[in-house]
Design a protein around this motif. Structure first.
Motif, PDB file in Angstrom:
ATOM      1  N   ALA A  50       6.099 -11.836  29.149  1.00 44.50           N
ATOM      2  CA  ALA A  50       5.057 -11.910  30.173  1.00 44.50           C
ATOM      3  C   ALA A  50       4.227 -10.644  30.059  1.00 44.50           C
ATOM      4  O   ALA A  50       4.757  -9.540  30.161  1.00 44.50           O
ATOM      5  CB  ALA A  50       5.681 -12.036  31.555  1.00 44.50           C
ATOM      6  N   GLN A  51       2.929 -10.784  29.827  1.00 43.21           N
ATOM      7  CA  GLN A  51       2.062  -9.630  29.613  1.00 43.21           C
ATOM      8  C   GLN A  51       0.919  -9.635  30.610  1.00 43.21           C
ATOM      9  O   GLN A  51       0.764 -10.559  31.403  1.00 43.21           O
ATOM     10  CB  GLN A  51       1.540  -9.620  28.176  1.00 43.21           C
ATOM     11  CG  GLN A  51       2.657  -9.504  27.128  1.00 43.21           C
ATOM     12  CD  GLN A  51       2.135  -9.310  25.728  1.00 43.21           C
ATOM     13  OE1 GLN A  51       0.948  -9.049  25.508  1.00 43.21           O
ATOM     14  NE2 GLN A  51       3.012  -9.428  24.741  1.00 43.21           N
ATOM     15  N   GLU A  52       0.115  -8.549  30.556  1.00 39.40           N
ATOM     16  CA  GLU A  52      -1.061  -8.400  31.416  1.00 39.40           C
ATOM     17  C   GLU A  52      -0.675  -8.571  32.887  1.00 39.40           C
ATOM     18  O   GLU A  52      -1.278  -9.353  33.621  1.00 39.40           O
ATOM     19  CB  GLU A  52      -2.151  -9.386  31.004  1.00 39.40           C
ATOM     20  CG  GLU A  52      -2.612  -9.202  29.574  1.00 39.40           C
ATOM     21  CD  GLU A  52      -3.614 -10.265  29.142  1.00 39.40           C
ATOM     22  OE1 GLU A  52      -4.217 -10.901  30.034  1.00 39.40           O
ATOM     23  OE2 GLU A  52      -3.763 -10.467  27.925  1.00 39.40           O
ATOM     24  N   LEU A  53       0.348  -7.822  33.305  1.00 42.18           N
ATOM     25  CA  LEU A  53       0.824  -7.845  34.693  1.00 42.18           C
ATOM     26  C   LEU A  53       1.256  -9.248  35.120  1.00 42.18           C
ATOM     27  O   LEU A  53       1.049  -9.658  36.261  1.00 42.18           O
ATOM     28  CB  LEU A  53      -0.252  -7.304  35.634  1.00 42.18           C
ATOM     29  CG  LEU A  53      -0.698  -5.860  35.374  1.00 42.18           C
ATOM     30  CD1 LEU A  53      -1.803  -5.465  36.336  1.00 42.18           C
ATOM     31  CD2 LEU A  53       0.476  -4.901  35.477  1.00 42.18           C
ATOM     32  N   GLY A  54       1.846  -9.982  34.197  1.00 41.87           N
ATOM     33  CA  GLY A  54       2.361 -11.304  34.518  1.00 41.87           C
ATOM     34  C   GLY A  54       1.326 -12.396  34.539  1.00 41.87           C
ATOM     35  O   GLY A  54       1.614 -13.513  34.980  1.00 41.87           O
ATOM     36  N   THR A  55       0.119 -12.133  34.024  1.00 41.06           N
ATOM     37  CA  THR A  55      -0.934 -13.150  34.043  1.00 41.06           C
ATOM     38  C   THR A  55      -1.110 -13.850  32.701  1.00 41.06           C
ATOM     39  O   THR A  55      -2.009 -14.675  32.553  1.00 41.06           O
ATOM     40  CB  THR A  55      -2.286 -12.539  34.457  1.00 41.06           C
ATOM     41  OG1 THR A  55      -2.692 -11.571  33.473  1.00 41.06           O
ATOM     42  CG2 THR A  55      -2.171 -11.855  35.815  1.00 41.06           C
ATOM     43  N   VAL A 141      -1.288 -17.478  26.021  1.00 38.32           N
ATOM     44  CA  VAL A 141      -1.890 -18.411  26.966  1.00 38.32           C
ATOM     45  C   VAL A 141      -2.027 -17.734  28.333  1.00 38.32           C
ATOM     46  O   VAL A 141      -1.031 -17.227  28.869  1.00 38.32           O
ATOM     47  CB  VAL A 141      -1.047 -19.689  27.118  1.00 38.32           C
ATOM     48  CG1 VAL A 141      -1.749 -20.677  28.036  1.00 38.32           C
ATOM     49  CG2 VAL A 141      -0.770 -20.324  25.764  1.00 38.32           C
ATOM     50  N   PRO A 142      -3.222 -17.721  28.929  1.00 33.37           N
ATOM     51  CA  PRO A 142      -3.364 -17.175  30.283  1.00 33.37           C
ATOM     52  C   PRO A 142      -2.637 -18.043  31.301  1.00 33.37           C
ATOM     53  O   PRO A 142      -2.561 -19.273  31.169  1.00 33.37           O
ATOM     54  CB  PRO A 142      -4.885 -17.211  30.525  1.00 33.37           C
ATOM     55  CG  PRO A 142      -5.498 -17.358  29.176  1.00 33.37           C
ATOM     56  CD  PRO A 142      -4.513 -18.114  28.348  1.00 33.37           C
ATOM     57  N   GLY A 143      -2.126 -17.398  32.323  1.00 36.73           N
ATOM     58  CA  GLY A 143      -1.420 -18.141  33.355  1.00 36.73           C
ATOM     59  C   GLY A 143      -2.295 -19.136  34.088  1.00 36.73           C
ATOM     60  O   GLY A 143      -1.819 -20.191  34.511  1.00 36.73           O
ATOM     61  N   ARG A 144      -3.578 -18.825  34.217  1.00 33.89           N
ATOM     62  CA  ARG A 144      -4.464 -19.738  34.955  1.00 33.89           C
ATOM     63  C   ARG A 144      -4.611 -21.069  34.223  1.00 33.89           C
ATOM     64  O   ARG A 144      -4.862 -22.101  34.852  1.00 33.89           O
ATOM     65  CB  ARG A 144      -5.834 -19.089  35.165  1.00 33.89           C
ATOM     66  CG  ARG A 144      -6.623 -18.856  33.897  1.00 33.89           C
ATOM     67  CD  ARG A 144      -7.955 -18.170  34.172  1.00 33.89           C
ATOM     68  NE  ARG A 144      -8.761 -18.029  32.973  1.00 33.89           N
ATOM     69  CZ  ARG A 144      -8.637 -17.042  32.105  1.00 33.89           C
ATOM     70  NH1 ARG A 144      -7.730 -16.112  32.290  1.00 33.89           N
ATOM     71  NH2 ARG A 144      -9.425 -16.983  31.039  1.00 33.89           N
ATOM     72  N   ARG A 184      10.454 -12.411  28.837  1.00 37.24           N
ATOM     73  CA  ARG A 184      10.823 -11.030  29.099  1.00 37.24           C
ATOM     74  C   ARG A 184       9.587 -10.235  29.494  1.00 37.24           C
ATOM     75  O   ARG A 184       8.481 -10.541  29.075  1.00 37.24           O
ATOM     76  CB  ARG A 184      11.475 -10.399  27.861  1.00 37.24           C
ATOM     77  CG  ARG A 184      12.755 -11.100  27.427  1.00 37.24           C
ATOM     78  CD  ARG A 184      13.361 -10.397  26.228  1.00 37.24           C
ATOM     79  NE  ARG A 184      14.540 -11.099  25.754  1.00 37.24           N
ATOM     80  CZ  ARG A 184      15.767 -10.909  26.239  1.00 37.24           C
ATOM     81  NH1 ARG A 184      15.955 -10.037  27.216  1.00 37.24           N
ATOM     82  NH2 ARG A 184      16.783 -11.583  25.759  1.00 37.24           N
ATOM     83  N   GLU A 185       9.803  -9.211  30.280  1.00 40.37           N
ATOM     84  CA  GLU A 185       8.698  -8.341  30.676  1.00 40.37           C
ATOM     85  C   GLU A 185       8.304  -7.473  29.500  1.00 40.37           C
ATOM     86  O   GLU A 185       9.142  -6.854  28.857  1.00 40.37           O
ATOM     87  CB  GLU A 185       9.119  -7.464  31.851  1.00 40.37           C
ATOM     88  CG  GLU A 185       7.970  -6.728  32.507  1.00 40.37           C
ATOM     89  CD  GLU A 185       7.087  -7.659  33.328  1.00 40.37           C
ATOM     90  OE1 GLU A 185       5.896  -7.359  33.495  1.00 40.37           O
ATOM     91  OE2 GLU A 185       7.602  -8.692  33.786  1.00 40.37           O
TER      92      GLU A 185
END
Length: 236
Positions: A50-55, A141-144, A184-185
């Protein structure tokens, strides 16, 4: 102490960098337990973070052999990352169970976009192409797009569960039987700040002051002893 702290930080970061391992040479004839050779389907490791603060969710797949893209075979190799969002009902798609999203990439062209399939909603959203580097394939892939949430609502990709299914002709390989693996973070790439130079501690200052006082007392004592000796032994 700084060395100990750095070692503890390094050990804490190791689990975040570990990849999901997959045995080399475990490719099978699709739908059977028979071993198969040839093709590009043999995945040996997947690092999912998970990257970019989870986004954003990022999968880095490492294959046993360099990727040949565009794949000259027909149909070309297909990579499916099977995803389950725990906030949504899990469904069945063909032989795959327990998922509700699929992140798909087909090796027909280096510029082929990634496609996110929302299984219950019967919709598809294309995104940027994957990044190919020798034996490594990176899918971001972005979370949005993956979760369908607004940025203000926070695309909490950390909650996702995943597995990987790769098919190349009649040859298949899996990492995870169902979408149960976690993201993973991602570790921070920012270097640590230099440690400030510490001022002398109060005990050190006190010790230095005590040494000076003892020296002064000694000098005064010697002077008084000298004066006493002069008065005691000088002729009257």
């Amino acid at each position: 102490m700084r060395r100990v702290g750095a070692l503890v930080a390094l050990l804490a970061a190791v689990p975040l960098l570990m990849a999901a391992r997959d045995p080399r040479g475990d490719v099978t004839v699709c739908g059977s337990n028979l071993g198969a050779t040839g093709g590009m389907a043999d995945v040996v490791a997947v690092e999912a973070t998970a990257q970019e603060l989870g986004t954003a969710a990022v999968w880095r797949l490492r294959f046993a052999e360099p990727l040949d893209v565009p794949d000259p075979n027909a149909p070309p190799m297909r990579v499916d990352i099977l995803v389950r969002d725990p906030k949504l009902p899990a469904v069945t798609m063909g032989d795959e169970r327990g998922l509700n999203r699929v992140v798909r990439w087909i090796a027909s062209s280096p510029d082929r976009p990634i496609v996110v399939v929302w299984v219950p909603e019967h919709s598809r959203t294309p995104f940027n192409p994957a990044v190919i580097d020798g034996r490594t394939l990176e899918i971001r892939v972005p979370g949005r797009i993956l979760l369908g949430e607004s940025r203000n609502g926070g695309e909490a990709v950390r909650r996702l569960r995943w597995s990987v299914f790769v098919r190349d002709g009649d040859r298949c390989d899996r990492v995870g039987d169902r979408p149960t693996l976690r993201l993973r973070e991602a570790g921070s790439s920012r270097p640590p700040s230099p440690a400030p130079t510490s001022a002398p501690s109060e005990p050190s200052k006190a010790a230095a002051g005590g040494d000076s006082a003892r020296v002064a007392i000694g000098v005064i004592g010697v002077a008084l002893l000298g004066l006493w000796a002069l008065r005691r032994f000088s002729p009257r």
